[in-house]
Design a protein around this motif. Structure first.
Motif, mmCIF file in Angstrom:
data_model
loop_
_atom_site.group_PDB
_atom_site.id
_atom_site.type_symbol
_atom_site.label_atom_id
_atom_site.label_comp_id
_atom_site.label_asym_id
_atom_site.label_seq_id
_atom_site.Cartn_x
_atom_site.Cartn_y
_atom_site.Cartn_z
ATOM 1 N N LEU A 1 69.360 106.389 25.287
ATOM 2 C CA LEU A 1 68.987 107.328 26.348
ATOM 3 C C LEU A 1 69.545 106.876 27.691
ATOM 4 O O LEU A 1 70.079 107.684 28.463
ATOM 5 C CB LEU A 1 67.467 107.458 26.400
ATOM 6 C CG LEU A 1 66.887 108.369 27.467
ATOM 7 C CD1 LEU A 1 67.379 109.784 27.258
ATOM 8 C CD2 LEU A 1 65.385 108.333 27.433
ATOM 9 N N GLY B 1 62.683 112.384 26.462
ATOM 10 C CA GLY B 1 64.023 111.848 26.641
ATOM 11 C C GLY B 1 65.084 112.916 26.526
ATOM 12 O O GLY B 1 66.013 112.983 27.338
ATOM 13 N N CYS C 1 58.584 109.248 30.217
ATOM 14 C CA CYS C 1 59.102 108.134 29.417
ATOM 15 C C CYS C 1 58.501 106.817 29.885
ATOM 16 O O CYS C 1 58.096 105.978 29.064
ATOM 17 C CB CYS C 1 60.621 108.065 29.517
ATOM 18 S SG CYS C 1 61.469 109.327 28.602
ATOM 19 N N PHE C 2 58.450 106.615 31.220
ATOM 20 C CA PHE C 2 57.892 105.370 31.754
ATOM 21 C C PHE C 2 56.443 105.200 31.310
ATOM 22 O O PHE C 2 56.026 104.107 30.927
ATOM 23 C CB PHE C 2 57.941 105.374 33.286
ATOM 24 C CG PHE C 2 59.319 105.278 33.857
ATOM 25 C CD1 PHE C 2 60.393 104.982 33.052
ATOM 26 C CD2 PHE C 2 59.531 105.474 35.200
ATOM 27 C CE1 PHE C 2 61.659 104.899 33.563
ATOM 28 C CE2 PHE C 2 60.791 105.387 35.723
ATOM 29 C CZ PHE C 2 61.859 105.102 34.913
ATOM 30 N N PHE D 1 58.044 110.612 23.281
ATOM 31 C CA PHE D 1 59.139 109.896 23.930
ATOM 32 C C PHE D 1 60.467 110.589 23.667
ATOM 33 O O PHE D 1 61.266 110.809 24.585
ATOM 34 C CB PHE D 1 59.190 108.458 23.427
ATOM 35 C CG PHE D 1 60.271 107.638 24.062
ATOM 36 C CD1 PHE D 1 60.077 107.068 25.305
ATOM 37 C CD2 PHE D 1 61.482 107.459 23.418
ATOM 38 C CE1 PHE D 1 61.071 106.326 25.896
ATOM 39 C CE2 PHE D 1 62.485 106.722 24.009
ATOM 40 C CZ PHE D 1 62.272 106.149 25.253
ATOM 41 N N LEU E 1 54.989 106.451 28.689
ATOM 42 C CA LEU E 1 54.891 106.162 27.259
ATOM 43 C C LEU E 1 55.318 104.744 26.941
ATOM 44 O O LEU E 1 54.929 104.182 25.923
ATOM 45 C CB LEU E 1 55.736 107.157 26.466
ATOM 46 C CG LEU E 1 55.205 108.582 26.490
ATOM 47 C CD1 LEU E 1 56.199 109.514 25.859
ATOM 48 C CD2 LEU E 1 53.889 108.648 25.766
ATOM 49 N N LEU E 2 56.159 104.147 27.818
ATOM 50 C CA LEU E 2 56.602 102.774 27.579
ATOM 51 C C LEU E 2 55.597 101.761 28.111
ATOM 52 O O LEU E 2 55.888 100.575 28.173
ATOM 53 C CB LEU E 2 57.965 102.551 28.233
ATOM 54 C CG LEU E 2 59.129 103.184 27.489
ATOM 55 C CD1 LEU E 2 60.380 103.117 28.329
ATOM 56 C CD2 LEU E 2 59.357 102.489 26.180
ATOM 57 N N ASN F 1 68.599 106.362 38.191
ATOM 58 C CA ASN F 1 67.437 106.520 37.322
ATOM 59 C C ASN F 1 67.676 105.914 35.957
ATOM 60 O O ASN F 1 66.758 105.360 35.354
ATOM 61 C CB ASN F 1 67.113 107.996 37.166
ATOM 62 C CG ASN F 1 65.985 108.394 38.059
ATOM 63 O OD1 ASN F 1 64.865 107.975 37.832
ATOM 64 N ND2 ASN F 1 66.278 109.134 39.086
ATOM 65 N N LEU G 1 65.417 103.072 34.211
ATOM 66 C CA LEU G 1 64.848 103.190 32.861
ATOM 67 C C LEU G 1 65.187 101.969 32.022
ATOM 68 O O LEU G 1 64.353 101.487 31.236
ATOM 69 C CB LEU G 1 65.371 104.464 32.190
ATOM 70 C CG LEU G 1 64.884 104.688 30.762
ATOM 71 C CD1 LEU G 1 63.391 104.834 30.735
ATOM 72 C CD2 LEU G 1 65.535 105.911 30.161
ATOM 73 N N LEU H 1 72.224 109.067 29.934
ATOM 74 C CA LEU H 1 71.930 109.501 31.304
ATOM 75 C C LEU H 1 72.963 108.945 32.281
ATOM 76 O O LEU H 1 73.455 109.650 33.165
ATOM 77 C CB LEU H 1 70.531 109.042 31.709
ATOM 78 C CG LEU H 1 69.375 109.864 31.174
ATOM 79 C CD1 LEU H 1 68.068 109.243 31.589
ATOM 80 C CD2 LEU H 1 69.457 111.272 31.686
ATOM 81 N N MET I 1 51.916 102.770 19.490
ATOM 82 C CA MET I 1 53.167 103.544 19.485
ATOM 83 C C MET I 1 54.348 102.589 19.399
ATOM 84 O O MET I 1 54.371 101.556 20.041
ATOM 85 C CB MET I 1 53.247 104.345 20.786
ATOM 86 C CG MET I 1 54.440 105.241 20.810
ATOM 87 S SD MET I 1 54.704 105.926 22.436
ATOM 88 C CE MET I 1 55.646 104.645 23.188
ATOM 89 N N VAL J 1 58.429 102.648 19.755
ATOM 90 C CA VAL J 1 59.735 103.281 19.975
ATOM 91 C C VAL J 1 60.785 102.205 19.758
ATOM 92 O O VAL J 1 60.737 101.167 20.405
ATOM 93 C CB VAL J 1 59.852 103.838 21.396
ATOM 94 C CG1 VAL J 1 61.243 104.346 21.651
ATOM 95 C CG2 VAL J 1 58.850 104.932 21.624
ATOM 96 N N LEU K 1 61.611 111.604 32.987
ATOM 97 C CA LEU K 1 61.735 110.145 32.975
ATOM 98 C C LEU K 1 60.406 109.480 33.307
ATOM 99 O O LEU K 1 60.083 108.418 32.763
ATOM 100 C CB LEU K 1 62.802 109.702 33.965
ATOM 101 C CG LEU K 1 64.197 109.598 33.379
ATOM 102 C CD1 LEU K 1 65.157 109.077 34.412
ATOM 103 C CD2 LEU K 1 64.196 108.694 32.174
ATOM 104 N N ILE L 1 62.721 99.290 32.998
ATOM 105 C CA ILE L 1 61.379 99.547 32.452
ATOM 106 C C ILE L 1 61.354 99.231 30.957
ATOM 107 O O ILE L 1 60.392 98.652 30.437
ATOM 108 C CB ILE L 1 60.978 101.011 32.706
ATOM 109 C CG1 ILE L 1 60.888 101.281 34.195
ATOM 110 C CG2 ILE L 1 59.667 101.327 32.037
ATOM 111 C CD1 ILE L 1 59.647 100.791 34.832
ATOM 112 N N SER M 1 59.004 96.482 29.076
ATOM 113 C CA SER M 1 58.061 96.755 27.991
ATOM 114 C C SER M 1 58.457 96.007 26.726
ATOM 115 O O SER M 1 57.607 95.775 25.866
ATOM 116 C CB SER M 1 57.979 98.251 27.725
ATOM 117 O OG SER M 1 59.026 98.651 26.894
#
Lengths: 101, 184
Positions: A11, B14, B47-48, B10, B50-51, A41, A45, A15, A1, A3, B44, A48, A52
């Motif tokens: 995003l 999101g 999302c985590f 994602f 998927l990451l 949050n 994110l 947020l 995957m 992104v 969220l 995170i 990644s």
């Protein structure tokens, strides 16, 4: 995957901005606390995402630290709100102008 | 560029997070706002996951959507929010006062999106995470109790301070101090 990392940061920005708007526009302190949760949050994110991106576990470590900060903040904040409710009988932030700041 | 299923997931989660956060901010009823906040946190967590951070996703659900939200629900129950609170929030949320600032903020948001999308040098690999790899709980744990041990200790101090402070603030006031505080 795959992104694209930019979309993840868009995003995060969205947020965080929503949380800031809530924090600035609401007068109920409970809603202000919830908006701060949204902002925290968004920050989590971002960590995170960075973790990644570089495939390192550091991002998740910082996420755990953010989680503990959020837990302490919510505990203290809600205790303060309970005291506020007992003291002035309301949750309105505008009634807290005793110091005339 | 074909969109894979993970990528689609994602984007969907999101946008659910953004929409639910918007509802949290604009809702007048505290309980409804809390429900939307839980939805936002769960999105969220997705999302985590998927990451490539399943440990963080599990923690997000257990600690955030579980423990912290229960705290919020109990607090709302104690506060007993009535109609005057709801009416007062209503007067800040009329849409006429939001048109101008929202329009200007949208232009700024467009600039941020443009800058982020035109930035081509993220770390070593340009423009995308090439292949998301799993960072499992073992790596997080060995890092957490290795180089970050001091941070864990400081976090434990913080939680202890939060515990003591919460107990001190929320307990019943003795009678004579309440009359003293009220007279000033």
């Amino acid at each position: 995957m795959t992104v694209p990392i930019e979309h993840g940061f868009v995003l995060v920005a969205l947020l965080w901005a929503i949380g800031l708007v809530g924090l600035l526009s609401r007068k109920n302190t409970l809603f202000m606390l919830m908006s701060m949760e949204i902002m925290l949050n968004a920050g989590a994110l971002a960590f995170i995402l960075a973790g990644s991106l570089w495939q390192q576990a550091d991002g998740q470590v910082i996420y755990i630290l953010i989680l503990s900060i959020a837990a302490a903040e919510v505990g203290l904040g809600l205790a303060l709100l309970i005291r506020l409710r007992q003291h002035i009988g309301d949750l309105d932030i505008d009634k807290l102008d005793e110091m005339k700041g | 560029m074909n969109i894979e299923s993970g990528q689609l997931l994602f984007y969907v989660s999101g946008s659910i997070a953004v929409l639910a956060s918007l509802f949290v901010v604009t809702n007048k009823n505290a309980v409804h706002a809390l429900l939307y906040l839980v939805v936002s946190l769960l999105a969220l967590a997705m999302c985590f996951y998927l990451l490539g951070a399943p440990f963080a996703a599990a923690l997000q659900i257990i600690v955030y959507a579980g423990a912290i939200m229960v705290l919020f629900v109990f607090a709302v129950m104690i506060f007993n929010i009535n109609q005057t609170d709801i009416d007062r929030e209503q007067q800040w949320l009329t849409w006429q006062s939001w048109v101008g600032p929202s329009l200007l903020a949208m232009i700024l948001l467009g600039e941020i999106v443009f800058v982020l999308l035109s930035q081509q040098n993220w770390a070593t690999n340009p423009s995308s995470v090439t292949q998301i790899e799993l960072v499992d709980a073992r790596a997080v744990g060995s890092l957490l109790f290795g180089p970050y041990l001091l941070a864990v200790e400081i976090a434990s101090f913080l939680l202890l301070a939060g515990l003591v402070g919460g107990y001190h603030l929320a307990k019943e006031l003795p009678k004579k101090t309440t009359t003293q505080g009220g007279s000033q």
